[in-house]
Structures are given as structure tokens and as C-alpha cells.
Write a protein that holds these residues in place. Structure first.
Motif, short mmCIF file in Angstrom:
data_model
loop_
_atom_site.label_atom_id
_atom_site.label_comp_id
_atom_site.label_asym_id
_atom_site.label_seq_id
_atom_site.Cartn_x
_atom_site.Cartn_y
_atom_site.Cartn_z
N ARG A 46 2.33 -14.90 0.53
CA ARG A 46 3.31 -14.68 -0.55
C ARG A 46 3.09 -13.34 -1.24
NH1 ARG A 46 2.63 -20.37 -3.40
NH2 ARG A 46 0.50 -19.70 -2.95
N LEU A 47 1.84 -12.93 -1.44
CA LEU A 47 1.57 -11.64 -2.07
C LEU A 47 2.05 -10.47 -1.19
CD1 LEU A 47 0.47 -9.99 -4.40
CD2 LEU A 47 -1.79 -10.13 -3.34
N PRO A 48 1.74 -10.45 0.12
CA PRO A 48 2.29 -9.38 0.95
C PRO A 48 3.82 -9.38 0.98
CG PRO A 48 0.46 -10.43 2.08
CD PRO A 48 0.73 -11.24 0.85
N LEU A 49 4.44 -10.57 0.92
CA LEU A 49 5.90 -10.63 0.89
C LEU A 49 6.43 -10.01 -0.40
CD1 LEU A 49 8.60 -11.50 2.07
CD2 LEU A 49 8.24 -13.77 1.06
N LEU A 50 5.80 -10.33 -1.52
CA LEU A 50 6.21 -9.73 -2.79
C LEU A 50 6.03 -8.22 -2.75
CD1 LEU A 50 7.11 -9.95 -5.75
CD2 LEU A 50 4.70 -10.34 -6.34
N ARG A 51 4.90 -7.76 -2.22
CA ARG A 51 4.64 -6.32 -2.13
C ARG A 51 5.70 -5.63 -1.26
NH1 ARG A 51 -0.64 -6.20 -0.62
NH2 ARG A 51 -0.03 -6.56 1.53
N ALA A 52 6.01 -6.22 -0.11
CA ALA A 52 7.02 -5.64 0.78
C ALA A 52 8.39 -5.61 0.10
CB ALA A 52 7.09 -6.41 2.09
N ALA A 53 8.71 -6.66 -0.65
CA ALA A 53 10.00 -6.70 -1.35
C ALA A 53 10.06 -5.64 -2.44
CB ALA A 53 10.24 -8.09 -1.94
N LEU A 54 8.97 -5.44 -3.16
CA LEU A 54 8.94 -4.40 -4.19
C LEU A 54 9.02 -3.00 -3.57
CD1 LEU A 54 6.26 -5.87 -6.63
CD2 LEU A 54 8.74 -5.70 -7.00
N LEU A 55 8.34 -2.81 -2.46
CA LEU A 55 8.45 -1.52 -1.76
C LEU A 55 9.87 -1.29 -1.25
CD1 LEU A 55 5.09 -1.56 0.24
CD2 LEU A 55 5.69 -0.04 -1.65
N LEU A 56 10.51 -2.35 -0.76
CA LEU A 56 11.90 -2.24 -0.32
C LEU A 56 12.81 -1.87 -1.49
CD1 LEU A 56 14.18 -2.53 1.73
CD2 LEU A 56 14.11 -5.00 1.35
N ALA A 57 12.58 -2.49 -2.65
CA ALA A 57 13.38 -2.16 -3.83
C ALA A 57 13.18 -0.71 -4.24
CB ALA A 57 13.03 -3.10 -4.98
N ALA A 58 11.95 -0.24 -4.19
CA ALA A 58 11.68 1.16 -4.54
C ALA A 58 12.37 2.10 -3.55
CB ALA A 58 10.16 1.42 -4.56
N CYS A 59 12.31 1.76 -2.27
CA CYS A 59 12.99 2.59 -1.25
C CYS A 59 14.49 2.59 -1.47
CB CYS A 59 12.67 2.07 0.15
SG CYS A 59 11.00 2.41 0.72
N ALA A 60 15.06 1.43 -1.78
CA ALA A 60 16.51 1.34 -2.01
C ALA A 60 16.91 2.19 -3.21
CB ALA A 60 16.92 -0.12 -2.21
N TRP A 61 16.12 2.12 -4.28
CA TRP A 61 16.42 2.93 -5.45
C TRP A 61 16.33 4.41 -5.12
CZ3 TRP A 61 14.00 6.62 -8.36
CH2 TRP A 61 14.66 6.97 -9.55
N LEU A 62 15.29 4.80 -4.39
CA LEU A 62 15.16 6.21 -4.00
C LEU A 62 16.29 6.66 -3.09
CD1 LEU A 62 11.34 6.80 -3.39
CD2 LEU A 62 12.82 7.97 -5.03
N LEU A 63 16.74 5.79 -2.21
CA LEU A 63 17.89 6.13 -1.35
C LEU A 63 19.13 6.40 -2.19
CD1 LEU A 63 17.61 3.73 1.71
CD2 LEU A 63 17.62 6.22 1.76
N MET A 64 19.38 5.55 -3.17
CA MET A 64 20.54 5.76 -4.05
C MET A 64 20.38 7.06 -4.83
SD MET A 64 21.64 1.97 -5.43
CE MET A 64 20.14 1.76 -6.36
N HIS A 65 19.20 7.30 -5.36
CA HIS A 65 18.95 8.51 -6.12
C HIS A 65 19.14 9.76 -5.25
CE1 HIS A 65 17.07 11.41 -8.78
NE2 HIS A 65 16.26 11.74 -7.79
#
Length: 147
Positions: free
Chosen positions: A114-133
Motif C-alpha cells: 500500500r505504501l509503494p502504491l501511495l508513493r507511485a500515485a503521488l509521483l503520478l500526480a506530481a508528473c501530471a501537474w508538471l505536464l500541465m504546467h
């Protein structure tokens, strides 16, 4: 303020993927076993993924700081994070008691996924935000050249 936040996000992503990539490069055989433990790929492709993926992660981490490569590197990292989320979710749903393999290490170790899943999801969110930016920045830059 947003450019500073974008730079901090790039630094955090780059640090995470450099660490992950280099730690897997130290022992590709153990990483291949970690990949095989997910039971999604046969043995031969697992070996190729174990050899190629750390270099992709490392290259994309460096690409985050090169303006010509930034958008592509961020998109590739977002795709990797989405894949990681899918693989880890699959392992969780199938009740596999395995190590995520995110940072190399002992493939025989067990961990709560569950912790690696949360980490991957947070990294995905950061990547998505950076893509939009980054796409907004590129649009403004293109509009300024045209206008």
C-alpha cells in the motif's frame, strides 16, 4: 511562485527516479526477480525490463532539467508511474506477498504494497501537474513568438 514550485517538483521527481534507477542498476538480477514476482511477464522479458527500466528512469530524471527534453521526460515518467500503480494494484488484488522492487534491494523481502502504491500515485500526480504546467508554459511561449 508556480515556477519555483515546478522547479522543486522537478528536483523531487529527479531525486526519486535517480535513486530508484541507480539502486536497480547495482543489482539488475535482483530487480529481474522482483519483476518476475509480480507474475505478469515471462522470465525473458523480465530480464530485459530489469536491464532497460533503470536507464529509462535515470535518463528521464536528467531530462527533467533539459528544456528540450522536459516535456517528453515528464510524460514518460507519468506513464511509468501509471504503470507502477497498475502493477502494484494487480499484486494487491491478487494477494501477492512480495517486495515492490521500486528501489532494487532484496527481491525475497516482503512488504506492505500500500505504501509503494501511495508513493507511485503521488509521483503520478506530481508528473501530471508538471505536464500541465509545462504545456501551459510552452503555449504561452509559442503565443508570444506569434503575437
Amino acid at each position: 511562485m508556480i515556477p519555483l514550485f515546478a522547479q522543486l517538483a522537478r528536483i523531487a521527481l529527479a531525486a526519486m527516479f535517480l535513486y530508484a534507477g541507480f539502486s536497480k542498476l547495482l543489482d539488475p538480477a535482483a530487480f529481474a526477480v522482483s519483476i518476475e514476482n509480480y507474475r505478469l511477464l515471462p522470465c525473458a522479458p523480465s530480464g530485459w525490463v530489469a536491464l532497460y527500466l533503470p536507464w529509462l528512469e535515470t535518463g528521464c530524471a536528467f531530462g527533467l532539467f533539459l528544456p528540450r527534453l522536459r516535456l517528453g521526460a515528464t510524460a514518460l515518467l507519468a506513464a511509468l508511474c501509471a504503470g507502477f500503480c497498475g502493477f502494484i494494484t494487480s499484486a494487491l488484488l491478487r494477494g501477492l506477498d512480495i517486495s515492490c522492487g521500486c528501489f532494487g534491494g532484496d527481491a525475497a523481502a516482503r512488504s506492505d504494497l500500500r505504501l509503494p502504491l501511495l508513493r507511485a500515485a503521488l509521483l503520478l500526480a506530481a508528473c501530471a501537474w508538471l505536464l500541465m504546467h509545462e504545456t501551459r508554459r510552452l503555449r504561452r511561449s509559442a503565443a508570444a513568438r506569434v503575437g
